[in-house]
Design a protein around this motif. Structure first.
Motif, PDB file in Angstrom:
ATOM      1  N   SER A 148       0.829  -1.202   0.000  1.00 57.69           N
ATOM      2  CA  SER A 148       0.000   0.000   0.000  1.00 57.69           C
ATOM      3  C   SER A 148       0.867   1.256   0.000  1.00 57.69           C
ATOM      4  O   SER A 148       1.885   1.312   0.686  1.00 57.69           O
ATOM      5  N   PRO A 149       0.491   2.303  -0.761  1.00 66.11           N
ATOM      6  CA  PRO A 149       1.225   3.574  -0.676  1.00 66.11           C
ATOM      7  C   PRO A 149       1.027   4.213   0.687  1.00 66.11           C
ATOM      8  O   PRO A 149       0.076   3.907   1.408  1.00 66.11           O
ATOM      9  N   SER A 150       1.908   5.124   1.034  1.00 66.90           N
ATOM     10  CA  SER A 150       1.892   5.711   2.379  1.00 66.90           C
ATOM     11  C   SER A 150       0.627   6.500   2.663  1.00 66.90           C
ATOM     12  O   SER A 150       0.235   6.654   3.821  1.00 66.90           O
ATOM     13  N   LEU A 151      -0.051   6.989   1.613  1.00 67.67           N
ATOM     14  CA  LEU A 151      -1.259   7.774   1.825  1.00 67.67           C
ATOM     15  C   LEU A 151      -2.468   6.906   2.159  1.00 67.67           C
ATOM     16  O   LEU A 151      -3.492   7.417   2.601  1.00 67.67           O
ATOM     17  N   VAL A 152      -2.370   5.617   1.895  1.00 67.60           N
ATOM     18  CA  VAL A 152      -3.487   4.712   2.158  1.00 67.60           C
ATOM     19  C   VAL A 152      -2.951   3.541   2.976  1.00 67.60           C
ATOM     20  O   VAL A 152      -2.023   2.862   2.550  1.00 67.60           O
ATOM     21  N   LEU A 161      -0.559   7.643  -5.565  1.00 64.34           N
ATOM     22  CA  LEU A 161       0.790   8.004  -6.001  1.00 64.34           C
ATOM     23  C   LEU A 161       0.805   9.366  -6.690  1.00 64.34           C
ATOM     24  O   LEU A 161       1.792  10.107  -6.603  1.00 64.34           O
ATOM     25  N   GLY A 162      -0.276   9.686  -7.381  1.00 65.43           N
ATOM     26  CA  GLY A 162      -0.376  11.011  -7.988  1.00 65.43           C
ATOM     27  C   GLY A 162      -0.425  12.105  -6.930  1.00 65.43           C
ATOM     28  O   GLY A 162       0.268  13.133  -7.041  1.00 65.43           O
ATOM     29  N   ILE A 163      -1.233  11.900  -5.898  1.00 63.29           N
ATOM     30  CA  ILE A 163      -1.319  12.872  -4.801  1.00 63.29           C
ATOM     31  C   ILE A 163       0.023  12.995  -4.085  1.00 63.29           C
ATOM     32  O   ILE A 163       0.485  14.092  -3.745  1.00 63.29           O
ATOM     33  N   GLN A 164       0.665  11.849  -3.897  1.00 65.71           N
ATOM     34  CA  GLN A 164       1.980  11.855  -3.244  1.00 65.71           C
ATOM     35  C   GLN A 164       3.000  12.604  -4.077  1.00 65.71           C
ATOM     36  O   GLN A 164       3.852  13.322  -3.542  1.00 65.71           O
ATOM     37  N   GLY A 165       2.941  12.438  -5.403  1.00 71.77           N
ATOM     38  CA  GLY A 165       3.848  13.164  -6.289  1.00 71.77           C
ATOM     39  C   GLY A 165       3.657  14.666  -6.197  1.00 71.77           C
ATOM     40  O   GLY A 165       4.622  15.438  -6.249  1.00 71.77           O
ATOM     41  N   VAL A 166       2.390  15.112  -6.073  1.00 69.44           N
ATOM     42  CA  VAL A 166       2.104  16.536  -5.922  1.00 69.44           C
ATOM     43  C   VAL A 166       2.686  17.049  -4.613  1.00 69.44           C
ATOM     44  O   VAL A 166       3.329  18.117  -4.565  1.00 69.44           O
ATOM     45  N   ARG A 167       2.498  16.298  -3.537  1.00 67.71           N
ATOM     46  CA  ARG A 167       3.006  16.723  -2.235  1.00 67.71           C
ATOM     47  C   ARG A 167       4.534  16.814  -2.213  1.00 67.71           C
ATOM     48  O   ARG A 167       5.106  17.715  -1.619  1.00 67.71           O
ATOM     49  N   PRO A 198       6.422  10.663 -11.105  1.00 63.37           N
ATOM     50  CA  PRO A 198       5.147   9.966 -10.906  1.00 63.37           C
ATOM     51  C   PRO A 198       3.954  10.721 -11.489  1.00 63.37           C
ATOM     52  O   PRO A 198       2.980  10.104 -11.919  1.00 63.37           O
ATOM     53  N   LEU A 199       4.034  12.048 -11.518  1.00 64.05           N
ATOM     54  CA  LEU A 199       2.931  12.815 -12.104  1.00 64.05           C
ATOM     55  C   LEU A 199       2.808  12.538 -13.601  1.00 64.05           C
ATOM     56  O   LEU A 199       1.696  12.409 -14.131  1.00 64.05           O
ATOM     57  N   ILE A 200       3.944  12.441 -14.284  1.00 68.28           N
ATOM     58  CA  ILE A 200       3.911  12.120 -15.718  1.00 68.28           C
ATOM     59  C   ILE A 200       3.361  10.709 -15.935  1.00 68.28           C
ATOM     60  O   ILE A 200       2.544  10.472 -16.839  1.00 68.28           O
ATOM     61  N   LEU A 201       3.795   9.765 -15.089  1.00 72.63           N
ATOM     62  CA  LEU A 201       3.320   8.387 -15.223  1.00 72.63           C
ATOM     63  C   LEU A 201       1.820   8.290 -14.923  1.00 72.63           C
ATOM     64  O   LEU A 201       1.085   7.558 -15.601  1.00 72.63           O
ATOM     65  N   VAL A 202       1.360   9.002 -13.902  1.00 76.25           N
ATOM     66  CA  VAL A 202      -0.070   9.007 -13.581  1.00 76.25           C
ATOM     67  C   VAL A 202      -0.865   9.640 -14.717  1.00 76.25           C
ATOM     68  O   VAL A 202      -1.942   9.154 -15.090  1.00 76.25           O
ATOM     69  N   ILE A 242       3.565  -0.456 -14.307  1.00 75.76           N
ATOM     70  CA  ILE A 242       4.755  -1.170 -13.837  1.00 75.76           C
ATOM     71  C   ILE A 242       5.760  -0.188 -13.245  1.00 75.76           C
ATOM     72  O   ILE A 242       6.312  -0.405 -12.161  1.00 75.76           O
ATOM     73  N   LEU A 243       6.012   0.911 -13.945  1.00 81.51           N
ATOM     74  CA  LEU A 243       6.993   1.882 -13.477  1.00 81.51           C
ATOM     75  C   LEU A 243       6.565   2.524 -12.170  1.00 81.51           C
ATOM     76  O   LEU A 243       7.400   2.771 -11.291  1.00 81.51           O
ATOM     77  N   LEU A 244       5.276   2.790 -12.009  1.00 83.42           N
ATOM     78  CA  LEU A 244       4.785   3.363 -10.758  1.00 83.42           C
ATOM     79  C   LEU A 244       4.985   2.393  -9.595  1.00 83.42           C
ATOM     80  O   LEU A 244       5.441   2.777  -8.510  1.00 83.42           O
ATOM     81  N   LEU A 245       4.646   1.128  -9.811  1.00 83.92           N
ATOM     82  CA  LEU A 245       4.754   0.137  -8.744  1.00 83.92           C
ATOM     83  C   LEU A 245       6.199  -0.116  -8.337  1.00 83.92           C
ATOM     84  O   LEU A 245       6.517  -0.216  -7.149  1.00 83.92           O
ATOM     85  N   VAL A 246       7.087  -0.207  -9.329  1.00 84.29           N
ATOM     86  CA  VAL A 246       8.491  -0.526  -9.030  1.00 84.29           C
ATOM     87  C   VAL A 246       9.224   0.699  -8.493  1.00 84.29           C
ATOM     88  O   VAL A 246       9.960   0.612  -7.501  1.00 84.29           O
ATOM     89  N   ARG A 247       9.024   1.837  -9.132  1.00 91.25           N
ATOM     90  CA  ARG A 247       9.751   3.038  -8.723  1.00 91.25           C
ATOM     91  C   ARG A 247       9.367   3.483  -7.318  1.00 91.25           C
ATOM     92  O   ARG A 247      10.208   3.991  -6.573  1.00 91.25           O
ATOM     93  N   SER A 248       8.105   3.295  -6.935  1.00 88.41           N
ATOM     94  CA  SER A 248       7.651   3.718  -5.618  1.00 88.41           C
ATOM     95  C   SER A 248       8.003   2.717  -4.521  1.00 88.41           C
ATOM     96  O   SER A 248       7.798   2.998  -3.338  1.00 88.41           O
ATOM     97  N   GLY A 249       8.503   1.548  -4.916  1.00 88.62           N
ATOM     98  CA  GLY A 249       8.834   0.515  -3.941  1.00 88.62           C
ATOM     99  C   GLY A 249       7.644  -0.296  -3.473  1.00 88.62           C
ATOM    100  O   GLY A 249       7.780  -1.111  -2.550  1.00 88.62           O
TER     101      GLY A 249
END
Length: 544
Positions: free
Chosen positions: A267-271, A322-328, A334-338, A367-374
């Motif tokens: 899960s991302p840190s925001l959720v 992940l988009g919200i996290q990228g903005v923060r 991640p914004l480009i990927l989203v 794939i890039l979002l999942l791997v890059r974000s860990g």
């Protein structure tokens, strides 16, 4: 920027090509025959690739109005087929360079985005959407390869300033919509990179202009050839349906686009993990129960659809988080990927119907979002086990798809060809997809769905029950009787990609009497398709 593992990627490419060799001789399936027909026309009349009539929707129509793809892949196949032959193996082999280009471009893109490239490349080839799209002459894999190549060139140019990447990226961007019209979506993605490209905006602008330039050039050419641009004609043919498309996406994305190991992502840190799990379970139960109550499906099919819908909804929440996290964090990547993901997702709702291969461009940013974000731990033992399972499942799906396609060729070779020599009247048939290709090759005449033929004594009609559209039966008359022989064919493989009994269709949102949302694949041991042989005979005692 991560160092590119050249030896690892080269080994993956070699293994990929070796793994594709057993599939190249499989029969043509679904929409492949209409791509082959354009290619055959392009080989003899390059200035008029759509200048013929084809019965693909039930009656003869101008190819220009119903064959919805631009001509880049048919032209490529025309050159390849004229050189190496028009067999299934030759034409399927012609698509291998595109899948190799996609793997290499994706590895380069992952490396430039700070991700070790081998794991994302392995996830790419473990996707059913990528694996099956690479084995057919439909243009999705070519579009995807040029899409990735254009983005990879732009990202590397942004990082290094290498001037030679500008014309290469512009060319790749121009070719993406010429392979398939949804390739034009690479334009806005490149445009966003241009906005982020401080100090190198001129080169990025040239790359970003590629898709529009390619589409404009083909529109001008088709306007000169046919008096109207091809894309405007096809835009009238397509018409989206929000509920239908959404239900298809919920069934397709998690099981058909993403490799199975992606379900192990955290899960991302925001959720929180518990909240995400609860929402996923609630969505799975809601969609599974709704499927069971609304449509005539069994409990296993309903449960499978519910699980796919729940996981798909989970991934959508992850993308949003992940988009919200990228903005923060003010992280542009991640914004480009989203944005890439959201753009392709939105585009689905403007289509006539959905298919797993239409969602292929969603695979790369996910794939890039999942791997890059860990969120997907690619260095763990569970990941390696999950990846092995994903690869095995995807290969099993590929085998099932190939064996399903081979049914129609086998029926024509084993049943139709021996019977044809004894036919006293006309040799007719009904059913599209690969069945149409092989029946026409054998000399059969396809029926007009909208104008039932006047039957004659001695006519024989071969009907495939599953490929659309189908008479299913013809009406006898006072003077003529119709004898019906039914033959069932089975692929002898439990994993199915087009099968009503498995409630699965990788290529469309329904199949035969199985109405409602379906899954990209399923499991069954029943016969895959039934064929009817209708022989017309004059009734005894009735004068001609």
């Amino acid at each position: 920027m991560e160092r590119l593992d050249v030896r690892g990627i080269a080994l993956l490419v070699v293994l990929w090509v070796i793994a594709q060799v057993p599939f190249v001789s499989s029969a043509f399936r679904v929409d492949e025959p209409n791509i082959v027909r354009i290619a055959e026309r392009a080989a003899v009349a390059p200035a008029d690739p759509y200048g013929f009539y084809i019965n693909w929707n039930g009656g003869p129509e101008e190819a220009f109005h119903i064959l919805a793809n631009p001509p880049l892949v048919p032209y490529w196949l025309a050159a390849w087929g004229s050189t190496f032959g028009w067999t299934e193996a030759a034409l399927h082999a012609a698509m291998l360079p595109f899948s190799v280009l996609a793997i290499v471009a994706f590895a380069l893109l992952a490396s430039d985005l700070g991700v070790r490239p081998l794991a994302p490349a392995l996830l790419l080839v473990a996707s059913p959407s990528f694996f099956l799209a690479s084995q057919v002459v439909m243009p999705d894999i070519a579009m995807f390869a040029f899409f990735l190549a254009a983005v990879a060139c732009a990202v590397r140019y942004l990082a290094t300033g290498s001037v030679w990447l500008v014309p290469l990226g512009c060319l790749a961007g121009a070719l993406a919509p010429l392979a398939k019209y949804n390739g034009v979506l690479v334009g806005p993605v490149l445009g966003l990179l241009w906005l982020a490209g401080r100090g190198r905006r001129t080169g990025l602008l040239i790359i970003a202009a590629g898709p529009a330039a390619g589409l404009a050039l083909w529109s001008l050419c088709s306007l000169v050839m046919y008096g109207r641009s091809h894309i405007s004609t096809i835009a009238e043919f397509e018409s989206g349906g929000t509920v239908v498309i959404l239900s298809a996406i919920l069934g397709y994305f998690a099981f058909g686009v993403l490799p199975a190991v992606a379900a192990t992502s955290t899960s991302p840190s925001l959720v929180t993990r518990h909240v995400l799990g609860a929402i996923t379970l609630l969505m799975a139960l809601l969609m599974g129960v709704s499927m069971y109550l609304v449509f005539p499906v069994g409990p296993w099919a309903a449960a499978g659809y519910g699980l796919s819908a729940g996981l798909t909804f989970r991934f959508l929440l992850i993308v949003a988080a992940l988009g919200i996290q990228g903005v923060r964090e003010r992280d542009v990547i991640p914004l480009i990927l989203v944005f890439w993901f959201a753009l392709v997702f939105w585009f689905q709702f403007g289509l006539l119907f959905s298919s797993v291969r239409y969602m292929l461009p969603l695979l790369a940013p996910m794939i890039l979002l999942l791997v890059r974000s860990g969120l997907l731990r690619t260095d763990s033992s569970p990941f390696r086990a999950g990846l092995a399972f994903s690869l095995a499942l995807t290969v099993a799906i590929g085998v099932g798809d190939a064996r399903t396609a081979n049914i129609y060729r086998a029926f024509v070779d084993e049943v139709v060809a021996p019977k044809k020599v004894a036919i006293a009247g006309r040799f007719l048939f009904d059913g599209h997809w690969g069945f149409q290709y092989y029946m026409e090759r054998e000399g059969g005449t396809i029926l007009d769905f909208f104008r039932q033929p006047r039957l004659r004594d001695g006519d024989v009609v071969f009907i495939a029950r599953t490929p659309f559209p189908s008479y299913q039966q013809l009406t006898p008359t006072r003077a003529l009787a119709i004898e019906i022989e039914e033959i069932a064919f089975s692929p002898r493989w439990p994993v199915r990609t087009i099968d009503c009994s498995a409630f699965a269709n990788f290529y469309g949102p329904g199949v035969r009497e199985c109405k409602g949302p379906v899954l990209p694949f399923g499991f069954s041991v029943q016969a895959r398709d039934e064929f009817a042989i209708l022989t017309v005979k004059r009734r005894a005692g009735v004068m001609p």
